[in-house]
Each structure stands twice: as C-alpha cells, then as structure tokens.
Design a protein around this motif. Structure first.
Motif, PDB file in Angstrom:
ATOM      1  N   GLY A  37       0.814  -1.209   0.000  1.00  0.00           N
ATOM      2  CA  GLY A  37       0.000   0.000   0.000  1.00  0.00           C
ATOM      3  C   GLY A  37       0.845   1.255   0.000  1.00  0.00           C
ATOM      4  O   GLY A  37       2.030   1.246   0.337  1.00  0.00           O
ATOM      5  N   THR A  38       0.211   2.360  -0.394  1.00  0.00           N
ATOM      6  CA  THR A  38       0.888   3.656  -0.441  1.00  0.00           C
ATOM      7  C   THR A  38       0.666   4.386   0.876  1.00  0.00           C
ATOM      8  O   THR A  38      -0.457   4.458   1.376  1.00  0.00           O
ATOM      9  CB  THR A  38       0.348   4.496  -1.612  1.00  0.00           C
ATOM     10  N   THR A  39       1.729   4.937   1.427  1.00  0.00           N
ATOM     11  CA  THR A  39       1.690   5.559   2.747  1.00  0.00           C
ATOM     12  C   THR A  39       2.194   6.995   2.660  1.00  0.00           C
ATOM     13  O   THR A  39       2.768   7.398   1.646  1.00  0.00           O
ATOM     14  CB  THR A  39       2.586   4.775   3.720  1.00  0.00           C
ATOM     15  N   PRO A  40       2.001   7.782   3.718  1.00  0.00           N
ATOM     16  CA  PRO A  40       2.588   9.131   3.736  1.00  0.00           C
ATOM     17  C   PRO A  40       4.103   9.122   3.563  1.00  0.00           C
ATOM     18  O   PRO A  40       4.678  10.104   3.094  1.00  0.00           O
ATOM     19  CB  PRO A  40       2.198   9.663   5.122  1.00  0.00           C
ATOM     20  N   TYR A  41       4.749   8.015   3.919  1.00  0.00           N
ATOM     21  CA  TYR A  41       6.201   7.929   3.755  1.00  0.00           C
ATOM     22  C   TYR A  41       6.576   7.927   2.272  1.00  0.00           C
ATOM     23  O   TYR A  41       7.609   8.467   1.887  1.00  0.00           O
ATOM     24  CB  TYR A  41       6.737   6.671   4.435  1.00  0.00           C
ATOM     25  N   HIS A  42       5.727   7.312   1.437  1.00  0.00           N
ATOM     26  CA  HIS A  42       5.956   7.364  -0.006  1.00  0.00           C
ATOM     27  C   HIS A  42       5.672   8.762  -0.555  1.00  0.00           C
ATOM     28  O   HIS A  42       6.381   9.257  -1.422  1.00  0.00           O
ATOM     29  CB  HIS A  42       5.035   6.369  -0.738  1.00  0.00           C
ATOM     30  N   ILE A  43       4.621   9.373  -0.057  1.00  0.00           N
ATOM     31  CA  ILE A  43       4.137  10.630  -0.633  1.00  0.00           C
ATOM     32  C   ILE A  43       5.001  11.812  -0.205  1.00  0.00           C
ATOM     33  O   ILE A  43       5.440  12.612  -1.035  1.00  0.00           O
ATOM     34  CB  ILE A  43       2.671  10.846  -0.243  1.00  0.00           C
ATOM     35  N   ASP A  44       5.269  11.933   1.088  1.00  0.00           N
ATOM     36  CA  ASP A  44       6.040  13.075   1.592  1.00  0.00           C
ATOM     37  C   ASP A  44       7.541  12.861   1.515  1.00  0.00           C
ATOM     38  O   ASP A  44       8.312  13.818   1.459  1.00  0.00           O
ATOM     39  CB  ASP A  44       5.668  13.376   3.053  1.00  0.00           C
ATOM     40  N   GLY A  45       7.961  11.608   1.540  1.00  0.00           N
ATOM     41  CA  GLY A  45       9.393  11.342   1.564  1.00  0.00           C
ATOM     42  C   GLY A  45      10.018  11.811   2.860  1.00  0.00           C
ATOM     43  O   GLY A  45       9.431  11.712   3.944  1.00  0.00           O
ATOM     44  N   VAL A  46      11.207  12.365   2.768  1.00  0.00           N
ATOM     45  CA  VAL A  46      11.984  12.763   3.943  1.00  0.00           C
ATOM     46  C   VAL A  46      11.469  14.090   4.489  1.00  0.00           C
ATOM     47  O   VAL A  46      11.178  15.022   3.735  1.00  0.00           O
ATOM     48  CB  VAL A  46      13.476  12.886   3.574  1.00  0.00           C
ATOM     49  N   ILE A  47      11.366  14.158   5.810  1.00  0.00           N
ATOM     50  CA  ILE A  47      11.100  15.424   6.494  1.00  0.00           C
ATOM     51  C   ILE A  47      12.359  15.755   7.289  1.00  0.00           C
ATOM     52  O   ILE A  47      12.724  15.036   8.215  1.00  0.00           O
ATOM     53  CB  ILE A  47       9.882  15.325   7.419  1.00  0.00           C
ATOM     54  N   LYS A  48      13.027  16.813   6.913  1.00  0.00           N
ATOM     55  CA  LYS A  48      14.317  17.136   7.515  1.00  0.00           C
ATOM     56  C   LYS A  48      14.164  17.540   8.979  1.00  0.00           C
ATOM     57  O   LYS A  48      13.106  18.000   9.404  1.00  0.00           O
ATOM     58  CB  LYS A  48      15.008  18.257   6.737  1.00  0.00           C
ATOM     59  N   ARG A  49      15.244  17.367   9.727  1.00  0.00           N
ATOM     60  CA  ARG A  49      15.254  17.768  11.129  1.00  0.00           C
ATOM     61  C   ARG A  49      15.136  19.283  11.256  1.00  0.00           C
ATOM     62  O   ARG A  49      15.602  20.033  10.386  1.00  0.00           O
ATOM     63  CB  ARG A  49      16.539  17.297  11.814  1.00  0.00           C
ATOM     64  N   VAL A  50      14.518  19.710  12.344  1.00  0.00           N
ATOM     65  CA  VAL A  50      14.414  21.145  12.623  1.00  0.00           C
ATOM     66  C   VAL A  50      15.814  21.693  12.887  1.00  0.00           C
ATOM     67  O   VAL A  50      16.586  21.114  13.661  1.00  0.00           O
ATOM     68  CB  VAL A  50      13.505  21.391  13.838  1.00  0.00           C
ATOM     69  N   THR A  51      16.163  22.786  12.234  1.00  0.00           N
ATOM     70  CA  THR A  51      17.512  23.340  12.357  1.00  0.00           C
ATOM     71  C   THR A  51      17.655  24.168  13.626  1.00  0.00           C
ATOM     72  O   THR A  51      16.656  24.579  14.244  1.00  0.00           O
ATOM     73  CB  THR A  51      17.842  24.221  11.145  1.00  0.00           C
ATOM     74  N   VAL A  52      18.897  24.418  14.003  1.00  0.00           N
ATOM     75  CA  VAL A  52      19.178  25.238  15.190  1.00  0.00           C
ATOM     76  C   VAL A  52      18.615  26.636  15.007  1.00  0.00           C
ATOM     77  O   VAL A  52      18.044  27.224  15.944  1.00  0.00           O
ATOM     78  CB  VAL A  52      20.701  25.294  15.446  1.00  0.00           C
ATOM     79  N   SER A  53      18.735  27.215  13.815  1.00  0.00           N
ATOM     80  CA  SER A  53      18.221  28.571  13.581  1.00  0.00           C
ATOM     81  C   SER A  53      16.705  28.607  13.720  1.00  0.00           C
ATOM     82  O   SER A  53      16.147  29.582  14.252  1.00  0.00           O
ATOM     83  CB  SER A  53      18.645  29.058  12.198  1.00  0.00           C
ATOM     84  N   GLN A  54      16.021  27.549  13.267  1.00  0.00           N
ATOM     85  CA  GLN A  54      14.569  27.488  13.423  1.00  0.00           C
ATOM     86  C   GLN A  54      14.187  27.425  14.906  1.00  0.00           C
ATOM     87  O   GLN A  54      13.256  28.115  15.341  1.00  0.00           O
ATOM     88  CB  GLN A  54      14.000  26.271  12.702  1.00  0.00           C
ATOM     89  N   LEU A  55      14.894  26.610  15.676  1.00  0.00           N
ATOM     90  CA  LEU A  55      14.615  26.508  17.106  1.00  0.00           C
ATOM     91  C   LEU A  55      14.913  27.820  17.823  1.00  0.00           C
ATOM     92  O   LEU A  55      14.150  28.256  18.698  1.00  0.00           O
ATOM     93  CB  LEU A  55      15.448  25.376  17.713  1.00  0.00           C
ATOM     94  N   THR A  56      16.027  28.458  17.444  1.00  0.00           N
ATOM     95  CA  THR A  56      16.382  29.736  18.067  1.00  0.00           C
ATOM     96  C   THR A  56      15.295  30.778  17.808  1.00  0.00           C
ATOM     97  O   THR A  56      14.878  31.514  18.722  1.00  0.00           O
ATOM     98  CB  THR A  56      17.724  30.233  17.508  1.00  0.00           C
ATOM     99  N   ARG A  57      14.826  30.843  16.560  1.00  0.00           N
ATOM    100  CA  ARG A  57      13.779  31.802  16.217  1.00  0.00           C
ATOM    101  C   ARG A  57      12.493  31.494  16.983  1.00  0.00           C
ATOM    102  O   ARG A  57      11.815  32.399  17.486  1.00  0.00           O
ATOM    103  CB  ARG A  57      13.512  31.766  14.716  1.00  0.00           C
ATOM    104  N   TYR A  58      12.177  30.200  17.106  1.00  0.00           N
ATOM    105  CA  TYR A  58      10.960  29.821  17.826  1.00  0.00           C
ATOM    106  C   TYR A  58      11.022  30.264  19.283  1.00  0.00           C
ATOM    107  O   TYR A  58      10.074  30.883  19.794  1.00  0.00           O
ATOM    108  CB  TYR A  58      10.754  28.312  17.747  1.00  0.00           C
ATOM    109  N   TRP A  59      12.137  29.945  19.964  1.00  0.00           N
ATOM    110  CA  TRP A  59      12.225  30.288  21.390  1.00  0.00           C
ATOM    111  C   TRP A  59      12.318  31.794  21.601  1.00  0.00           C
ATOM    112  O   TRP A  59      11.820  32.308  22.610  1.00  0.00           O
ATOM    113  CB  TRP A  59      13.413  29.581  22.027  1.00  0.00           C
TER     114      TRP A  59
END
Length: 689
Positions: A289-311
């Motif tokens: 069967g087809t899953t979100p893993y086939h459709i979306d593929g890789v989801i990259k890790r949240v970067t340090v700059s993204q976390l810094t901006r969030y906090w």
C-alpha cells in the motif's frame, strides 16, 4: 613489499636486535627488532595505502608490553587501533570526534596520575576507557552517517576498520572481490562509492574473468557519439500508456522497484522516495500500500536557527503577556517523494473495502471497522487523482517466489503498519497467490480495462516467466482486441524478497537475461511489441548490466536491492527476522534509529543519477543516441572457449525487425533539474563520508 622496502625492513630489524642486546638484553633485543621491522612496514603502508593500521597497532602493543607487560600491550593495542580509526574518520569527514576524544583522554590521564596519584597502568587503563566512552557516546547519540555504529557503538568500528584494510586481508586469506552472492564485494564497493559521489573508477583493469564462458560483452563502435552533440547529456523520456487519458511520460529508463512499507522501515521508504525525487525517477510502492512515507518522503530535522527563532518569539509572547503572537513549533522541511507507481497485490492492501459493524454486547457497545478482501473501487479512483501517482501495477508473481503470495512476519506487523494494510496487528500476514477478480487472460484484461477506464492512467502487470503459453495468450489477445496491459514488469528468478521458501527461490522461474528475449520475441511474433513497454527487474546493480538488459529487449529497468545497498544495507540477510542491523528491513525502533533518511536519500539519488550518467557513456561508446536503439547485435556472449556469438545469433528476432522499437519518445535536455547536468550527464553530490 618491494625489494628496497625489504632491504630497509631487514636492516631495521638487525639494527634493532643489536641495539637491544647492547642496552637491554634479550627481551629488549626482541622488542626493538620487531619494532624496527614494523616501523618500516608502517612507513611503507602510509606511503602506499594512506594508513598503517596493522603495523602501528603492533608497534603500540610492543611499546605497551615493554613498559606494562601483557595488560599494557592489550591496552596500547586497543587505544592505538581506536585512535587510528578516529584519525582516519577525522581526515575524511573533519568531524570533531578525534580532537574531543583525545583532549578528554589527556585530561583523564593527567587527573589519574597527578591528582589521584594512581600508578601508570591504572592511568593508562582509565585513559583508554575515557577515549572509548567518548567514541561510544558519539556513535550512539550524535553521529547519523554510519548506521552500524549508531546501533552498535564501538563494535561497529571493527567492521569499519576491517573494511579499510580489507584489500590487504583478502589478498592473502579470504575470498576474492567477485565471489560473494547475491552481490559481490566489487559491486557493493561500486554502489557505496557512487552513492557518496566519490571516484568510482578502478585501477589496474577489471577483476572479472573477461574470457570466461558466459561472459557478456557490449560491442562498441570505432567512432563514438560526440559528448558535445546536442542533448547527448540526457536521455529522452519514454511514454507509457500512450492511449490513456493521462499517459505517463517517464524521464528515465532506470527506476526503483517495489519494496513495501512493512518489508522496509518507514525511514527506508522515506529515503527511497525522496531519493527518487532527487534523481527524477519513480518508485514502486510494493504490494503493502501507499503511505505518507511514499508521498512526503523525507522530512528534515528542525535546524538550530529554526529553534532559536521559535524560542525567541516564544519568549516575546510570554514577556508581552500575549501581545505578541504565540509561534507554532517549527517543522522540518518536507523534501517530498518521487513519482509513484502504485502496486496492487491480490491482498489489495491499502485498498480493501471496509465496513462499519455495530457492536452491542454485554461487554462492549459501539462501532468496529471490518476490512474485507474486496477491492474498494471508490478509494482507488480517489487515490488515482493525485498527480504524484502516475500508474498502477497489478502483481501476479514475484521472481523470488512465483506461485506464492507475499508474507509479512508477525514481528514486523506493527499497529501503524496494520492500519495501512487493513489487517490485525502482530499477526502473520499472507497475501493470496491468486486474484479473486480474475483467473485467466480474458478476465484479467477486463479487470485491467476497468482500472484503465476509471483512473485514466496506465496499468501494467508484474510477472515471473515460466511456461511461455501464458505469455503467448496475453500477446494473442492484445493483437485481437487492442486491449491489455500498458506495460509488463518481468521479474527474474534471481529477484530479491524479504522472505522466500528455498524451494521456490533456488529453482522456480527463468533468470532475467533468459526471460527478456523470450517475452520480447513473443510480442514481436504477434505484432504488438510497440504497444507494450517491457520493464525488467532482477539483481541489476551496474550500468553495463542495465545496457545489456535493454539490448536484449527490455525497455526499462527496475532496481530494488542495489538501492538498499546505496542506503546502507550490508547484506546481513536478516530481512525476515526484524533485526536488520542498519535499520532498513525492520520495524523495531531500536534498529530503525540507525537509519537517517536525511542522509540516505541523497545517496540513493546520487546512485540513480550515476546510473543514468554511466548509461549515457555506454550508449555513446556503442554509437547510439538513446537506449532503445540498442539491439541484441550489440551484445556478444562467450559460448565456449575462444568462441563468441552475438545475442542476435543466439536468440534471433522473429519479425525481421533487427530489434527496431518504435516507442513514443520525448526529448528532455536536462531542463528544470535542481542539480544540473554537465557534458557527461546528471551531476552528483559529493558527500564528506
């Protein structure tokens, strides 16, 4: 060791012996003699190979023995081997592991000797322990590039080290580079280096027995196609299902074969799908069967700059008592998956009709989903509307086990996986070996036509070749009705699987290089060869193998296991046990953590781009401009000692066509490609490991 190095080693050994006798007696003479020999050996190894693991480790052990006897020799050897490996790692990847580990080791040695006043042996032992503990922590928690080391900290380094000195060991003790099966070491080395974007050329000539009976040679032309000619750096696209409402324009004849979520981990599916997108190819889903893993593929890790901006924004929200908007927690970049050919097996996993039953008993009231073995046509049509879905493949056989349906062991059947397949979790899942909807060629054609009409997209079948009257029946009905599959995937008897009975895997079904010309000839005999696209799969890994298969009669190639190797598979052959050491063929989180899809998808993309690049190189050498100009006359086989025949002589074309194919092709000159092309073809990304 060449003559001048032997002389130097002999001289150093004699000199060490006499110096030892002069200043320290017999033991010192032995140690210095051995030390002199291995010192010269280390210098030669460094000069010739860039490393001296064996010699330096022995030297360290000799030094440790001299000062601290056998315990000192053992500790010194362990530390020397570990330090050399981390130095090698540091040189190739510029990681911080080596300097950090060495600094902590020095601090530990100083603390135990000067602060705790421990003796030298204890201080040395503590130093070794600190160094190894630092490496183990990095292996398990920090690094993501080496799956074996991530799941097996410290122990994994032994494989890494033995791999580096493998040439030296194999030269004297073990099997050659071409003896292992199903993929020998020479092939795996090609895949690994290609996936990393490294130099994949070989020195000193081929290691194959070029004259052996059965060897296949491609016949080049005296004047190759110029590298500077227009569009010679890319392959034209082939059109699949030219009579459908939405034909599939396939840019590459090399694509990723079906491997189900279930047989593979979610991370492996993600890496394969995004790798397909990077290489501009498609991926088959397998029958799971087809899953979100086939459709979306890789989801990259949240970067340090993204976390810094969030906090930072979160702090502003709190300090302003809600005047500043509350930010959403960041999500990693979605790489996206490649184009999808959805495979349907007789189990209809992912497309089973579900009914809702009312439960009303003394112990339970409510509703319960009940999955059936019926095909949910509405769900199939709705799914086909996705632009990412380009075709459907109906699985009749699998090359590794024709006549048997798929099998998912209970240990792999997690609740998440069971929800996609519509089965009960933690149970063995078997798909039937025969479809309910059809049991002969006319009823199969009716089933295929219904899917073609409802979805408007190409529909093909996957088979393993056995008795040829079945193939003839398909070709005959196609010639009479104009209906039938848009493509046929031929799976060779040497094809792979997560689990197959030995009785089927070893003997049932034709090997792919015999099956291709047989099927090609049958469709030519009935005059429908140009109405069908033939796709071959079965242990292909290298570009020359792909060119040979296309010359024999295939139009396209599907590759499965070689893509697993590109993503880190070490051929441990534990696919059916749920204990894959590199996290590819398992659903166990303890092993899955080893596989970093963000790293592996680039390697899979590199490997497939390199196959396209090298296929272009072969085509130029043979003197043709696209793969479908290849014929059996371009392939020569050694049929007996010093006797060769072309494949056109061994398996002649039955229609006097000389192998001509008239498929609909579209020129694609490398446009809109994120990595770009040079004059040799698609570029690769070079990785630092």
């Amino acid at each position: 060791m060449t003559l001048h190095w032997r002389i130097a080693a002999g001289g150093a050994t004699i000199l060490g012996w006499f110096v030892g006798l002069q200043f320290g007696g017999f033991q010192a003479a032995m140690l210095l003699a051995l030390g002199g020999f291995f010192l010269v050996q280390a210098i030669e190894d460094f000069k010739e190979s860039g490393h001296a693991f064996i010699a330096v480790t022995v030297l360290a052990a000799l030094g440790g023995f001299n000062f601290l006897a056998i315990p000192g020799a053992a500790l010194a050897a362990i530390l020397a081997f570990a330090v050399q490996l981390t130095v090698y790692d540091f040189k190739s990847k510029k990681s911080a592991l080596f300097p950090v580990a060495l600094a902590l080791t020095a601090l530990g040695f100083a603390a135990t000797t000067f602060l705790l006043q421990a003796n030298l042996l204890v201080a040395f032992g503590v130093s070794v322990a600190i160094f190894l503990a630092t490496v183990a922590c990095d292996d398990y928690f920090l690094q993501r590039k080496h799956a074996v080391r991530r799941n097996f900290p410290l122990i994994g380094w032994f494989r890494y080290g033995l791999e580096i000195i493998g040439d030296e060991l194999r030269q004297y003790w073990f099997m050659s580079d071409t003896e292992e099966r199903p993929y020998d070491r020479e092939t795996r080395r090609f895949i690994y280096r290609t996936a990393k974007g490294l130099d994949r050329n070989i020195p000193y000539g081929t290691v194959r027995d070029y004259n052996a009976v059965g060897q296949i040679h491609l016949l080049h032309k005296m004047y190759p196609v110029s590298e500077q000619s227009a569009c010679s750096n890319s392959l034209p696209a082939i059109v699949i299902g030219k009579n459908r409402r939405t034909p599939y324009v396939c840019p590459s004849p090399i694509n990723i074969s079906g491997m189900s979520f279930g047989a593979l981990s979610p991370e492996a599916v993600q890496a394969l799908s995004s790798g397909a997108k990077m290489a501009n190819i498609h991926i088959l889903t397998g029958e799971g069967g087809t899953t979100p893993y086939h459709i979306d593929g890789v989801i990259k890790r949240v970067t340090v700059s993204q976390l810094t901006r969030y906090w930072r924004e979160r702090a502003a929200n709190v300090l302003s008592f809600g005047m500043k908007a509350k930010p959403s927690f960041p999500r990693g970049e979605v790489v996206g998956g490649g184009r999808i050919i959805c495979q349907l097996g007789a189990g209809k996993f992912g497309f089973r009709r579900v009914y809702t039953d009312v439960i009303s008993t003394a112990g339970e009231r409510g509703f319960r989903k009940r999955f059936t073995s019926e095909l949910d046509w509405d769900k199939l049509v709705e799914f086909s509307l996705r632009e990412q879905v380009v075709a459907f493949e109906i699985k009749l056989h699998q090359g590794a086990k024709p006549g048997q349906g798929g099998h998912l062991p209970a240990a792999k059947n997690s609740p998440e996986l069971a929800s996609f397949r519509g089965v009960e979790a933690w149970t063995d899942v078997y798909s039937p070996n025969l479809w309910d909807e059809f049991n002969d060629v006319p009823s199969m054609f009716a089933f295929l036509k219904k899917i073609q009409d409802l979805t408007g997209k190409p529909v093909g079948i996957k088979i393993a070749v056995g008795q040829d009257d079945d193939i003839r029946a398909i070709a005959k009905l196609m010639s009479e009705t104009g209906d039938g599959p848009d493509f046929i995937t031929i799976d060779g008897g040497e094809g792979g699987t997560g689990s197959a009975p030995v009785a089927l895997a070893d003997s049932v079904g034709l090997p792919i290089l015999l099956a291709i010309p047989e099927v090609d000839n049958i469709f030519r005999q009935f005059g429908v060869r140009d109405d069908i696209v033939l796709i071959a799969s079965g242990r292909f890994a290298k570009p020359n193998e792909i060119a040979i298969a296309i010359a024999l009669g295939a139009d396209m190639i599907n590759i499965a296991r070689a893509n697993m190797i590109a993503s880190g598979c070490i051929m441990a052959r534990r696919c059916h046990t749920n204990t894959c050491p590199v996290g590819i063929a398992t659903q166990d989180p303890r092993y899955r953590r080893a596989l970093d899809p963000e790293d592996k998808y680039v390697k899979i993309g590199n490997y497939n781009r390199a196959l396209q690049r090298d296929l272009i190189m072969i085509l130029r050498a043979i003197g043709v401009t696209n793969p479908w100009e290849l014929t059996r006359a371009h392939v020569s086989v050694v049929v007996s000692p010093m006797v060769k025949k072309t494949m056109a002589e061994i398996s002649p074309y039955p229609d006097n066509s000389n192998g001509a194919r008239n498929h609909k092709l579209l020129d694609t000159c490398g446009d809109n490609d994120p990595l770009g092309f040079d004059h040799l073809g698609p570029k690769l990304l070079k990785l630092n490991h």
